[in-house]
Design an enzyme around this catalytic site. Structure first.
Site, PDB file in Angstrom:
ATOM      1  N   GLU A   3       1.362  -0.175  -5.202  1.00 24.66           N
ATOM      2  CA  GLU A   3       0.371   0.714  -5.529  1.00 24.66           C
ATOM      3  C   GLU A   3       1.120   1.824  -5.614  1.00 24.66           C
ATOM      4  O   GLU A   3       1.556   2.715  -4.795  1.00 24.66           O
ATOM      5  CB  GLU A   3      -0.953   0.706  -4.154  1.00 24.66           C
ATOM      6  CG  GLU A   3      -1.577   1.908  -4.501  1.00 24.66           C
ATOM      7  CD  GLU A   3      -2.472   2.421  -3.162  1.00 24.66           C
ATOM      8  OE1 GLU A   3      -3.590   2.721  -3.451  1.00 24.66           O
ATOM      9  OE2 GLU A   3      -1.957   2.408  -2.193  1.00 24.66           O
TER      10      GLU A   3
ATOM     11  N   ASP B   2       0.880  -1.098   0.069  1.00 23.55           N
ATOM     12  CA  ASP B   2       0.023   0.078   0.077  1.00 23.55           C
ATOM     13  C   ASP B   2       0.870   1.351  -0.037  1.00 23.55           C
ATOM     14  O   ASP B   2       1.774   1.360   0.658  1.00 23.55           O
ATOM     15  CB  ASP B   2      -0.807   0.082   1.213  1.00 23.55           C
ATOM     16  CG  ASP B   2      -1.982   1.175   1.124  1.00 23.55           C
ATOM     17  OD1 ASP B   2      -2.624   1.396   0.659  1.00 23.55           O
ATOM     18  OD2 ASP B   2      -1.479   2.138   2.417  1.00 23.55           O
TER      19      ASP B   2
END
Length: 823
Positions: free
Chosen positions: A518, A463
């Protein structure tokens, strides 16, 4: 209240199915939460004061020249050597026989129950290859030559770090097993507990086992800031700390006395009626430990990922459990045709509404959903079904929670994080790691390995990688694709080197594991192997696609540009694979809208029942919902992702239970009366044969099975032959399939010629207008389409089709279509 072998878990609102193989046992209740937490715990002294930066070997400036000078300074190097040798020379009487080489899973305590047959690893000895030359990136993309100084410097930093780790830690394989040195280490003679807290003036281990007495078990500190204590077994041979009992570390710090959850804790629980969490010493008896029964699936050529959140995966307004997810949701994912499940919010996070992104305890699975053994049972079941299990791992930042997390752990601002403003993310209100710190590297690398080794996750979705890679964190920055935006002083080289190291570790020790990053910036080399000079991810999330769809959905159909759609779908770097998605959890959160809600809005409340007439908004919404998802999968990347429930156009938004609050800027944000009503997934809507949601779900199912059969996402052949702005038609080939999209709102086309590469007889293999999918059956699926000789749309052959308005149709050569599509 649910009891778990001495662990009492909060369970309101909960719906719990007991996991038979787990440590839960209603006959062995030890009510450990009868009293409050340590009375010594006091939040009042937590006034943050400036302190001198703690020695963190390996930390360097982002300035290449400054860093080079520092690396070459003898006193700096010797200082690093001294600290690293000090860490490495910890006396490990409870771990003396641990092998440095990796030959498969390592059991933390070196024991496996003789009564259970654990699945054996099929891989042989695993090793991390030495750094390569790092020069292939220039062959792949000659434009990088203009930034060779930065990239060679970056790779040099990576190689230097590898050399240092080899020299002082015995290699990355050993370095990434910090959980065998820090935290609680069980041996035949007792328990050793170690913690790195250089800012603390004194430390002691407290918990239920010693009645929270801060003077009972005093820890000793070495010159490198590592605190340690050994607790011998009880006279009867039982462990000095009972399984399931609460523990914390009591410290006198520069900012006051504080009790903290151990940084390497494997489980933590919030007791009913209390605000802070408590660390739990989790070490169930051998007969209660979950033993994996099924081998991990091989990595598929194409990934079809179902993004899920266990807590909100129930149809009821409750916090769901690992056991319920295992029994109810995993079979659904399998039936839908996905081959991987990506689980969010795994790491413990004290604030539920953070969606799991404000992590407090990095090695502990969220206790809201069950025990560590329950999570293992879930993963094992997924493997039995042939599903990969990917973890949404958060190494980009940490919760600023001082009570439960790493923030101010040893009473200093710069312990695990950068001090001052560089260590604070103003938009996320969270702390930012210092990736140049030796011990932070050990912590994060070991954390990634822990989840792969102990829980057998099959990979990660990292993330917030954009925030990691740049000192501006991608905030208020518009990336235009100019290479100077990626390779300059705004790049956090320490963070990029960490990403290279963690990908090195993952792919070296777990060759079948998947690594997804990401990144919204489009960083070149992101998905190029580390040995070739890249960052080393397998995939990047193609985040621009979801943004483009939201942009288009705010416009009239007449203003949609076919060229823009195609450009967004195909605008990805050569040899760098992408995970395409039309929408993820981001679009489902309160304050945003899902694609279905953008398309159909309030009509979804009244006109989704089949026994009621539809509306133009519903007809348009269902048609475009299917087309958007198929063109995203067909053209957008080499893998595909869907957030749970969006496959059938889940209505409304996700709103976690919350109370009224006032932000630091004075803005008042009303709560929702702490309701779970919109923090669930109404799978029953997609299953109801009397609702139009069912057709949307069936289309998504057919789409996944089509990819399973033809493998078009990973085909090397991709060619867009038509993007007609007047007709609103897009035609492309992916693999041996021909995709025809007619986005026109009312024009249908008879005898519409489409180009194709291969000659032969074509048949329909997927039709969004099929009545099963909520369509109007304007096409005959028994029809055969014979190719014609002659170039058309730069293709050597073509055939004629009927293209109804707002439909997507996929054609395949008849000899390849002969085997029926099993959905």
């Amino acid at each position: 209240m649910v009891y778990a072998s001495g662990i009492r878990l909060p369970c309101v609102p909960h719906l719990y199915k007991s996991s038979a193989p787990s440590g839960f046992n209603g006959d062995r209740r030890r009510k450990i939460f009868a009293g409050k937490s340590s009375k010594e715990f006091d939040a009042s002294p937590l006034i943050i004061t400036a302190s001198e930066k703690v020695l963190v070997p390996g930390s360097q400036s982002d300035d290449p020249s400054a860093v080079t000078d520092q690396l070459e300074t003898p006193e700096t190097v010797s200082e690093d050597i001294e600290v690293r040798n000090g860490i490495e020379s910890l006396q490990m009487e409870d771990n003396e026989n641990v092998e440095i080489e990796d030959h498969g899973p390592v059991t933390l305590q070196g024991k496996v129950s003789s009564e259970k047959s654990e699945v054996k690893s099929e891989v042989g000895p695993r090793s991390i290859p030495p750094p390569g030359a790092g020069q292939k990136i220039y062959e792949i993309d000659p434009n990088l030559l203009g930034h060779r100084q930065h990239l060679d410097y970056r790779y040099g930093r990576y190689k230097q770090m590898c050399e240092d780790i080899d020299k002082y830690e015995g290699g990355l394989a050993a370095f990434s097993r910090g959980y065998e040195k820090f935290g609680f280490i069980r041996s035949d003679t007792g328990i050793t507990y170690r913690e790195w807290a250089p800012g603390a003036k004194s430390a002691s281990l407290i918990g239920d086992f010693n009645n929270w007495n801060p003077n009972a078990d005093i820890m000793t500190r070495n010159e490198f800031g590592v605190w340690e204590i050994f607790l011998p077994n009880n006279a009867d041979g039982s462990p000095p700390i009972p399984h399931g009992s609460r523990v914390k570390i009591h410290m006198d710090t520069p900012s006051g006395i504080k009790d903290s959850i151990p940084a390497w804790i494997k489980f933590s629980v919030q007791a009913p009626g209390e605000i802070p969490y408590n660390g739990i010493y989790y070490d169930p008896p051998e007969e209660e430990k979950y033993v994996f029964q099924h081998p991990q699936p091989k990595k598929p050529k194409s990934l079809r990922i179902y993004e899920a959140h266990v807590g909100m995966s129930s149809t009821e307004p409750i916090i769901n459990t690992y056991a319920n997810f295992r029994d109810d949701v995993l079979p659904r994912i399998k039936r839908l045709g996905y081959n991987a499940v990506q689980i969010m919010a795994v790491q413990e996070h004290s604030y539920y509404a953070s969606f799991g992104y404000h992590v407090t305890n990095f090695f502990a699975p969220s206790s809201r959903c069950g025990t560590p053994d329950d999570l293992k049972s879930l993963i094992d079941k997924a493997h039995e079904l042939g599903l990969l299990v990917l973890m949404d791992i958060v190494h980009s930042h940490a919760s600023n929670n001082v009570l439960d997390g790493l923030n101010m752990f040893d009473g200093t601002d710069g312990h695990y994080f950068h001090s001052g403003s560089r260590g604070y993310h103003w938009m996320w209100d969270s702390r930012l790691f210092n990736y140049g710190s030796w011990e932070v590297l050990r912590f994060l690398l070991s954390n990634a390995r822990w989840w792969l080794e102990e829980y057998k996750f099959d990979g990660f979705r990292f993330d917030g990688v954009t925030s990691m890679m740049y000192t501006h964190h991608g905030l208020q920055v518009a990336f235009t694709g100019n290479y100077s935006e990626y390779f300059g002083f705004a790049t956090d080289v320490d963070a990029v080197v960490y990403l290279m190291l963690v990908n090195d570790m993952i792919h070296g020790l777990y060759p079948e594991a998947v690594s997804i990053g990401e990144d919204v910036s489009g960083m070149p080399t992101f998905c190029i192997p580390v040995q070739d000079g890249g960052v080393g991810f397998d995939y990047r999330l193609q985040m621009a696609i979801a943004d483009k769809w939201i942009q288009l959905l705010k416009k009239r159909d007449e203003d949609w540009k076919m060229g823009e759609i195609v450009h967004t779908m195909t605008n990805r770097r050569w040899l760098e694979k992408c995970v395409a998605y039309a929408e993820s959890h981001d679009q489902a959160l309160v304050g945003d809208k899902t694609i279905a809600f953008w398309l159909m809005d309030k009509d979804m409340y009244d006109f989704m029942a089949l026994d009621r007439p539809s509306t133009p908004l519903i007809d348009r919404g269902i048609a475009l919902h299917k087309m958007i998802r198929l063109i995203t999968m067909g053209l957008g990347g080499e893998a595909y992702l869907n957030f749970m429930g969006n496959e059938f156009g889940h209505p409304e938004w996700i709103d976690f239970p919350r109370v009224d609050q006032r932000l630091p800027n004075g803005q008042f944000v009303p709560g929702n009366n702490f309701s779970y009503d919109k923090c669930r997934r109404r799978f029953d809507l997609g299953d109801a044969d009397y609702l139009r949601y069912r057709g949307m779900q069936e289309f998504d199912r057919a789409m996944q099975h089509l990819e399973e059969k033809y493998g078009f996402m990973t085909s090397e052949h991709q060619y867009v032959s038509r993007k007609d702005e007047g007709d609103r038609v897009i035609v492309f080939e992916r693999g041996n399939l021909v995709f025809v999209f007619n986005f026109h709102w009312n024009s249908s086309y008879s005898d519409y010629r489409v180009g194709c590469l291969k000659p032969g007889k074509y048949k329909i293999v997927l039709d969004s207008d099929d009545p099963l999918f909520g369509g109007y059956k304007r096409l005959d699926h028994n029809a055969e389409y014979f190719s014609l000789e002659g170039w058309y749309d730069d293709q050597p052959h073509s055939f004629l089709v009927y293209a109804p308005s707002r439909t997507a149709v996929v054609y395949a050569l008849a000899d390849e279509e002969e085997q029926p599509l099993n959905v």
